[in-house]
Design a protein around this motif. Structure first.
Motif, short mmCIF file in Angstrom:
data_model
loop_
_atom_site.label_atom_id
_atom_site.label_comp_id
_atom_site.label_asym_id
_atom_site.label_seq_id
_atom_site.Cartn_x
_atom_site.Cartn_y
_atom_site.Cartn_z
N ALA A 240 0.83 -1.21 0.00
CA ALA A 240 0.00 0.00 0.00
C ALA A 240 0.86 1.26 0.00
N THR A 241 1.97 1.21 0.72
CA THR A 241 2.89 2.35 0.75
C THR A 241 3.48 2.59 -0.63
N VAL A 242 3.91 1.51 -1.28
CA VAL A 242 4.47 1.63 -2.64
C VAL A 242 3.42 2.24 -3.58
N ASN A 243 2.19 1.76 -3.49
CA ASN A 243 1.12 2.28 -4.33
C ASN A 243 0.84 3.75 -4.04
N LEU A 244 0.88 4.14 -2.78
CA LEU A 244 0.65 5.53 -2.41
C LEU A 244 1.72 6.44 -3.01
N TYR A 245 2.98 6.02 -2.90
CA TYR A 245 4.06 6.81 -3.49
C TYR A 245 3.90 6.90 -5.01
N ALA A 246 3.49 5.82 -5.65
CA ALA A 246 3.27 5.84 -7.10
C ALA A 246 2.14 6.79 -7.46
N MET A 247 1.07 6.82 -6.66
CA MET A 247 -0.06 7.72 -6.93
C MET A 247 0.37 9.17 -6.98
N PHE A 248 1.33 9.53 -6.13
CA PHE A 248 1.78 10.92 -6.05
C PHE A 248 3.05 11.17 -6.86
N GLY A 249 3.45 10.18 -7.68
CA GLY A 249 4.62 10.35 -8.54
C GLY A 249 5.92 10.43 -7.77
N MET A 250 5.97 9.80 -6.60
CA MET A 250 7.15 9.87 -5.75
C MET A 250 7.89 8.54 -5.64
N GLU A 251 7.59 7.59 -6.54
CA GLU A 251 8.17 6.26 -6.41
C GLU A 251 9.69 6.26 -6.48
N GLU A 252 10.29 7.22 -7.16
CA GLU A 252 11.75 7.25 -7.23
C GLU A 252 12.38 7.57 -5.88
N GLU A 253 11.66 8.25 -5.00
CA GLU A 253 12.19 8.62 -3.70
C GLU A 253 12.05 7.50 -2.67
N LEU A 254 11.17 6.55 -2.93
CA LEU A 254 10.87 5.51 -1.95
C LEU A 254 12.06 4.63 -1.59
N PRO A 255 12.88 4.16 -2.54
CA PRO A 255 14.01 3.31 -2.13
C PRO A 255 14.94 4.01 -1.13
N ASP A 256 15.23 5.29 -1.35
CA ASP A 256 16.10 6.02 -0.43
C ASP A 256 15.45 6.17 0.94
N LEU A 257 14.16 6.44 0.95
CA LEU A 257 13.44 6.58 2.21
C LEU A 257 13.44 5.27 2.99
#
Length: 94
Positions: free
Chosen positions: A62-79
């Motif tokens: 769900a977190t991955v999907n949320l980040y994708a919804m807001f176009g932030m998926e590139e930042e997720l691995p670092d976070l």
């Protein structure tokens, strides 16, 4: 990580902390209501016998999907890497 994104995760965490300090910008009560709803929903899964590892994986998805919804998926691995480091160091992840 590309050079343009270097340092972005700490910036996001600092930005979140600033938002949490300013209740005019971010109403923590509203966030708590949503969090309580999630906990109640996942609690139903636990009571019905769903393994906790499955629930954790669903929450991560769900977190991955949320980040994708807001176009932030590139930042997720670092976070996630930053949070994992804090957990390994036994410091609070938030």
């Amino acid at each position: 990580m590309t050079d343009g994104r270097k340092g972005r995760v700490p910036f996001l965490l600092e930005e979140l902390q600033e938002l949490l300090k300013n209740e005019d910008t971010f109403l923590i009560r509203d966030f708590e209501e949503v969090a309580q709803s999630f906990v109640a929903g996942y609690g139903r899964f636990v009571r019905s016998g769903v393994p906790s590892s499955t629930i954790g994986l669903a929450m991560l998805g769900a977190t991955v999907n949320l980040y994708a919804m807001f176009g932030m998926e590139e930042e997720l691995p670092d976070l996630l890497r930053s949070l994992a480091d804090k957990m390994e160091d036994k410091t609070a992840p938030h």
